[in-house]
Write a protein that holds these residues in place. Structure first.
Motif, mmCIF file in Angstrom:
data_model
loop_
_atom_site.group_PDB
_atom_site.id
_atom_site.type_symbol
_atom_site.label_atom_id
_atom_site.label_comp_id
_atom_site.label_asym_id
_atom_site.label_seq_id
_atom_site.Cartn_x
_atom_site.Cartn_y
_atom_site.Cartn_z
ATOM 1 N N PHE A 326 -13.823 -36.738 -44.135
ATOM 2 C CA PHE A 326 -13.578 -35.521 -43.368
ATOM 3 C C PHE A 326 -14.642 -35.326 -42.278
ATOM 4 C CE2 PHE A 326 -10.938 -33.708 -46.978
ATOM 5 C CZ PHE A 326 -9.772 -33.685 -46.226
ATOM 6 N N ASN A 330 -13.885 -34.634 -38.492
ATOM 7 C CA ASN A 330 -14.173 -33.312 -37.954
ATOM 8 C C ASN A 330 -15.283 -33.290 -36.912
ATOM 9 O OD1 ASN A 330 -12.236 -32.182 -39.641
ATOM 10 N ND2 ASN A 330 -13.689 -31.780 -41.292
ATOM 11 N N PHE A 333 -14.670 -33.008 -32.975
ATOM 12 C CA PHE A 333 -13.240 -33.207 -32.727
ATOM 13 C C PHE A 333 -12.849 -32.793 -31.313
ATOM 14 C CE2 PHE A 333 -8.913 -31.534 -32.565
ATOM 15 C CZ PHE A 333 -8.196 -32.631 -32.996
ATOM 16 N N TYR A 361 -5.394 -30.168 -33.694
ATOM 17 C CA TYR A 361 -6.075 -30.621 -34.904
ATOM 18 C C TYR A 361 -5.057 -30.839 -36.021
ATOM 19 C CZ TYR A 361 -9.343 -30.692 -38.854
ATOM 20 O OH TYR A 361 -10.052 -31.054 -39.986
ATOM 21 N N GLU A 482 -16.880 -25.692 -31.370
ATOM 22 C CA GLU A 482 -16.236 -26.378 -32.496
ATOM 23 C C GLU A 482 -15.920 -25.420 -33.648
ATOM 24 O OE1 GLU A 482 -15.366 -29.583 -32.992
ATOM 25 O OE2 GLU A 482 -16.161 -30.519 -31.185
ATOM 26 N N ASP A 486 -13.160 -24.020 -37.724
ATOM 27 C CA ASP A 486 -13.711 -23.886 -39.078
ATOM 28 C C ASP A 486 -12.653 -23.523 -40.101
ATOM 29 O OD1 ASP A 486 -16.170 -24.589 -38.191
ATOM 30 O OD2 ASP A 486 -17.048 -22.584 -38.244
ATOM 31 N N LYS A 489 -10.517 -26.895 -40.650
ATOM 32 C CA LYS A 489 -11.149 -28.111 -41.160
ATOM 33 C C LYS A 489 -11.150 -28.147 -42.683
ATOM 34 C CE LYS A 489 -14.181 -28.993 -37.186
ATOM 35 N NZ LYS A 489 -15.572 -29.047 -36.705
ATOM 36 N N ASN A 491 -12.544 -30.068 -46.390
ATOM 37 C CA ASN A 491 -13.647 -30.814 -46.996
ATOM 38 C C ASN A 491 -13.295 -31.092 -48.445
ATOM 39 O OD1 ASN A 491 -14.513 -28.452 -48.571
ATOM 40 N ND2 ASN A 491 -15.206 -27.662 -46.592
#
Length: 919
Positions: A326, A330, A333, A361, A482, A486, A489, A491
């Motif tokens: 990840f 990420n 990106f 994304y 970026e 959040d 994204k 994880n």
């Protein structure tokens, strides 16, 4: 009246075989499923065949039976099930459960034998369609059909703790069993590949070091077994595995899986890497134990629970692997995709810039377009084929990937955000289609609608496909933080450990294997989710409390979503740079140089230690055309470079594989590989010439190829590339198909182990038996029980039961044990070179597999005294082909399941669709 000419039994069998072969040849000519057992027949292509039943095409998903009620479901959005009707099995009164807005079918009538319904949308809307009533079972007291193996009740008790008078629980269970089957295949192949990476020793003995790896031991115990409380025997096995583990690290062949030891003098960093690798291999070994042996009574070792019970250091490694992936996706990106994002912001005026970035994304990383239920790529291809041919002009070659990606993104946004209803309607139409031709027509109609809507946008994208424009955008700064991603994204903490474990397995698979594994798992978890939803619904409301070992499936919805993510982030990893010297050795060996060549000689040939412009042409040519070929990597994982070269010298075998490649592809290979091609020569002559080239391939043929070539030298280079590509493809098809054949027997062994454990619960005669002592014991016991057997396959068919008994008596415990081990360790692939040259006629992968297998079974070990010949040994050596009765004897452990036994034992019944071809 004229007398009919009666055929003798042998003549009849031969005639039937010939008819099957002609049919197979016809299929090969039109659909090319790579059976390649006979010359292709020249026939007219048949009309498109139906791919699915009219019942499914009309929208009916399933008929579920629970005691005196029957529930009929239809296909909803995606794979979801819509509860449509409840039917009383006593008087066939029906109650509609679905609303008018969600209903897809209309029930017209139900009687003892048939169910009549019609579709409300799409396929022959309004036309009555009949399907059989599943509760119609003459002579049975329950409306629910029993299973032929007689294991329904035991399976329900294992998974739910009690039995049920319905067919809902068992269908859910079968989906879980399918998960275990596919994991059994892939984990078996991974274990073999890892063992194979150690290299083949001169003795040809097989050391399965993976067999002693267990996730029950920490890394400290693995590296310091004497400091543990384990038995001396276990300590000795661990020491052997540790030695092999260190040998494997030294080979650098883990680099083929993208695993690379850090270049550092810090021993803590190096040790952390080794610890992670050990964890990965130990988890693979533990999964193998779980799916190859019945571990249902050992919660800490069972497939769906062990990962949450073992030491936390294993879970730390899974977290590390997922977070590493990840992080690589990420990190930066927005900056990494700023050219495309800038172009999209400029074109998509109705969107906020932040929204575009989030959607992009979603498109690039999460790949939500793959979950729409149809292919965005196919829609774009149809649009360009019919209306946008100018976009295929050569001027766009250098930017084509970028241009198509932007076009696909616009189409994705249309269905994902702007016109969801249109996407659902398209999915429905595709579901109602019966053939590929109908699907193509549906895509063409949709493409026509889209062209009018997106023509100007596509023109705009093409206008921006200018090198100067792209260069300027690449230099420009982006003002976006970026942090706006959040919330999007992912994880490691977002995934359950089962999903992380599946991601870890993908390290050892190639792209096609990853796709096949994840697609199957997603489908099965999605089905389980739907069954649980129906079972919990107020209309059905049946008990669905899973037992301790299967609690994971309560999260099937979440796991389905997580596996979509895993599928999208997993990919075949590029070989590690640190393994390059090992890879160059394998590459040169597979091209004909002796594998005993020294490292210094390899460096000298490829000038690996020299620096300078224009001197690394050969090195780069080998890298680009061999090392970076996924087919080369597959061959090294599953075979041996030296032996592959030797097998390729068998012109008969190569001709067989070439026979499975479509004629049009052969024409292209012939034109690109042969220096002075005679395109008017017969196809058989072309195949023969290609086989001769593969047989005679030598490294010297390529050592003078120039990477930066022009004119005639460039023509020679392109021809050399084509020859290598053909060679690797042919050998890949040979090995891959044999691996696929072996997979069928892996599944059979997995099922045998599982079913033996289930039968032990209900048959007292098996209680004290051990399958490892004699793999025939289950089939033998069930045959002996005869009318008292719960197994209906054997109970209801005396003739077939007697045939199985003959096959059991023609085998022995030693023979079947060796057969089981050969399947588990892919011995046919390992020993292929030793015996394939002795086959008189190469006409199918089934015949290759069983001839080599039978030679392995009859092989006399140097360290044991084998005075008695194994039955069939003389026939095998005399006929230079596999012995049919020997196949049946070896498969006698599977005789308790008659359909599986026949399909695995009779060549004409073996599923030829398992075979691959080059398309």
């Amino acid at each position: 009246m004229a007398k009919k000419n009666k055929m003798k039994p042998r003549e009849l069998r031969e005639a039937q075989k010939k008819a099957r072969q002609l049919k197979a040849a016809e299929i090969n000519n039109n659909a090319a499923p790579a059976i390649a057992a006979m010359p292709a027949a020249q026939v007219i292509a048949p009309a498109a065949e139906k791919k699915k039943s009219s019942v499914k095409a009309a929208g009916m998903k399933s008929i579920l039976v629970s005691e005196n009620k029957m529930y009929i479901t239809s296909f909803g959005k995606g794979n979801s099930a819509v509860l449509e009707y409840e039917v009383d099995n006593n008087d066939y009164n029906q109650t509609q459960l679905s609303s008018d807005g969600s209903s897809n079918i209309e029930l017209r009538g139900v009687n003892e034998v048939n169910i009549t319904f019609s579709s409300k949308h799409g396929f022959e809307s309004g036309v009555e369609i009949n399907t059989s009533n599943p509760t119609h079972r003459s002579g049975e007291s329950s409306p629910v059909r029993g299973d032929m193996l007689g294991l329904k009740s035991e399976l329900e008790k294992r998974f739910f703790g009690k039995t049920f008078d319905d067919n809902i629980h068992i269908q859910l269970i079968y989906n879980i069993l399918d998960i275990e089957k596919i994991l059994a295949v892939y984990v078996t192949n991974i274990v073999y590949a890892l063992n194979n990476m150690l290299g083949v020793k001169g003795s040809e003995s097989y050391d399965d070091f993976m067999g002693y790896l267990s996730a029950q031991n920490t890394y400290y115990i693995f590296t310091h077994p004497d400091k543990s409380n384990l038995s001396d025997k276990v300590k000795g096995n661990i020491k052997k595995s540790l030695s092999k583990f260190n040998d494997l690290l030294k080979t650098k062949r883990l680099g083929y899986f993208g695993l690379e030891e850090p270049k550092t003098k810090d021993k803590r960093v190096s040790e952390a890497y080794k610890k992670r690798v050990y964890h990965m291999l130990a988890i693979v070994g533990q999964i193998r134990q779980s799916v190859f042996h019945d571990k249902s009574n050992e919660l800490d070792e069972y497939l769906y629970s062990f990962i949450d019970i073992i030491d936390s250091e294993y879970r730390d490694t899974l977290d590390y692997l997922v977070d590493e992936r990840f992080d690589s996706i990420n990190k930066g990106f927005v900056q990494g995709n700023k050219v495309n994002i800038s172009l999209l912001i400029d074109m998509m005026k109705g969107y906020e810039a932040d929204d575009i970035i989030r959607l992009y994304y979603d498109f690039i990383v999460l790949k939500s377009q793959k979950n729409l239920g149809f292919s965005i790529k196919k829609l774009r291809e149809k649009m360009l084929d019919e209306y946008g041919f100018r976009f295929k002009d050569k001027q766009y070659d250098s930017v084509r990937s970028k241009m198509y990606k932007l076009m696909d993104f616009l189409l994705f946004c249309n269905y994902y955000r702007n016109d969801v209803v249109a996407g659902e309607a398209l999915v429905r139409k595709l579901r109602f289609s019966m053939t590929d031709d109908e699907k193509e027509g549906i895509y063409a109609d949709e493409a026509e609608k889209l062209w009018g809507k997106f023509r100007n946008d596509f023109e705009n994208i093409a206008d921006h496909m200018n090198g100067d424009v792209i260069k300027e955008l690449g230099k420009a700064d982006m003002d976006f933080d970026e942090k706006i991603l959040d919330s999007e994204k992912k994880n490691a903490s977002d995934l359950l450990y089962f999903s992380k474990m599946i991601y870890m397995l993908t390290y050892f698979l190639d792209g096609k294997e990853i796709n096949d594994l994840l697609t199957t798992l997603i489908s099965k978890f999605d089905n389980i989710k739907e069954f649980l939803k129906i079972m919990k619904s107020s209309a059905v409301d049946v008990e669905c409390e899973l037992t301790a070992g299967y609690k994971l499936f309560n999260d099937s919805q979440r796991i389905t979503n997580e596996l979509f993510i895993v599928k999208n982030i997993a990919s075949m990893r590029k070989p590690a740079a640190s393994a390059k010297l090992t890879m160059f050795r394998d590459a040169l060996t597979i091209l004909g140089i002796d594998d005993k060549i020294t490292d210094d000689r390899i460096s000298e040939i490829l000038k690996l230690k020299e620096k300078g412009k224009g001197i690394h042409g050969l090195r780069n040519f080998i890298t680009n055309n061999v090392i970076e070929s996924s087919r080369f990597v597959y061959l090294i994982k599953y075979a041996n470079a030296q032996k592959i070269r030797e097998v390729a010298e068998n012109e008969k075998v190569v001709m067989f594989v070439l026979g499975g490649i479509p004629d049009t592809q052969i024409e292209r290979y012939y034109k690109s590989c042969v220096e002075f091609p005679d395109m008017n020569s017969p196809l058989e002559a072309k195949r023969s010439e290609l086989a001769r080239m593969i047989k005679n391939i030598r490294f010297d043929d390529f050592k003078n190829v120039k990477q930066q070539a022009k004119g005639r030298e460039n023509v020679a280079k392109e021809r050399a590339k084509a020859v290598i590509g053909l060679y690797l493809t042919v050998m890949y098809l040979l090995v891959k198909n044999l691996v696929n054949v072996n997979a069928r027997y892996v599944i059979a062994i997995h099922c045998l182990e599982r079913d033996f454990g289930l039968y032990k619960e209900i048959i007292p005669e098996l209680a004290s038996k051990n399958l490892k002592n004699d793999y025939r014991i289950l089939s033998q016991t069930l045959c002996e029980l005869c009318d008292k057997s719960p197994n209906l396959f054997l109970k209801k068919n005396e003739r077939l039961r007697k045939c199985v008994e003959v096959d059991i008596n023609n085998a022995d415990s030693s023979m079947t044990r060796k057969y089981r081990n050969c399947i588990a360790h892919l011995t046919v692939v390992r020993e292929l070179k030793e015996y394939i040259g002795d086959i008189r006629t190469v006409d199918s992968y089934f015949s290759i597999y069983h001839y080599v297998m039978q030679r392995c079974i009859t092989k006399r070990e140097d360290d044991t005294k084998q005075e008695e010949k194994i039955k069939y040994e003389d026939d095998l050596l005399k006929n230079h082909g596999y012995t049919k009765d020997f196949v049946k004897a070896l498969n006698s452990p599977f005789g308790y399941n008659i359909p599986r036994f026949k399909n695995l034992s009779i060549e004409q019944l073996f599923d030829r669709n398992e075979y691959l071809t080059e398309k």
